[in-house]
Design an enzyme around this catalytic site. Sequence first.
Site, PDB file in Angstrom:
ATOM      1  CD  GLU A 128      -4.669   3.907  -1.744  1.00  0.00           C
ATOM      2  OE1 GLU A 128      -5.013   4.100  -0.563  1.00  0.00           O
ATOM      3  OE2 GLU A 128      -5.467   4.004  -2.703  1.00  0.00           O
TER       4      GLU A 128
ATOM      5  CG  ASP B 227      -2.015   1.025   1.147  1.00  0.00           C
ATOM      6  OD1 ASP B 227      -2.967   0.774   0.403  1.00  0.00           O
ATOM      7  OD2 ASP B 227      -1.913   2.072   1.803  1.00  0.00           O
ATOM      8  CB  ILE B 228       1.088   4.264  -2.167  1.00  0.00           C
ATOM      9  CG1 ILE B 228       1.571   3.466  -3.384  1.00  0.00           C
ATOM     10  CG2 ILE B 228       1.813   5.616  -2.111  1.00  0.00           C
ATOM     11  CD1 ILE B 228       1.341   4.151  -4.712  1.00  0.00           C
TER      12      ILE B 228
END
Length: 301
Positions: A216, A172-173
């Site tokens: 994302e 996950d960003i």
Amino acid sequence: MSEQSVVLVVDDDPLNVKLLINILESDYEILFALDGYKAIELAGLEQPDLILLDVMMPDQSGYETCEQLKAKHSTSDIPIIFISSLSDHDDETKGLSCGAIDYITKPVKAAIVKARVSNHLELKHARDILKQQASVDQLTNIANRRRFDEFLLQSWRTMQREAKPLSVIMIDIDYFKPFNDFYGHGAGDEGLKKVAKAMQQIIARPSDLLARYGGEEFVCILPDTDEEGGLYIAEELRQAVQNLEIPHQHSKANSVVTISQGLATTIPTSDKLLSNFMNSSDYALYQAKELGRNRVELAIA
């Protein structure tokens, strides 16, 4: 297209093989096998674009060979044209019912063989393009969620059969919503593309897959990879994204864009659930976020 197309010729008579090679070799790369067993082995290893398969062969007939090729995941999509001296309608029907796409009777005519091969390769090329488009995320140009689901199930079954470890990394960003809000959605899209490209360069083995999971979120499937190997890849991914040095003023983890990761590793068995395995990697990702982000956490087996 023809320079890249590979045709596998299968016939127990070397003279028939030579005849077909002479007809096609100026347009395609030709492989050949003299029996069905070798044909199945070659098809799995070389992945030809099309197979010309004789019906009447000793030990294993063309019909049996065709059925086995269609039953294997790795060769099921390869188009097969039967070539046979049997010209009865029942024989042709049997061939087509086995999964072949066409039937050419002997003695073969060069013009007919060339035309049929060319037409079916064009169709396969078009299908391959559509299949690729259906499996690729249009923004990042890596595998999409649909391709991930297919690949995960395939990898789970293969590792179960071979009793080898399977690792999955959920990614996950960090603080991507504040990034989008501050820099704009255009910058967000560019950031996603750069992050995907950087991570794809780390996932070098053909057996591995990096996919966009949604928004994302990304996910990496690593067959035949234990915890140590999974942690190594995860750290390489984390460092590659951080090294992009994409400014992120609204991240509490770093001044640049970073990622958090959850790693799960198991040897799949019949008493384990794939859904539980994925839930464990998801929970490890949650732990990575709770512990400060820009890090990888390992799921407890």
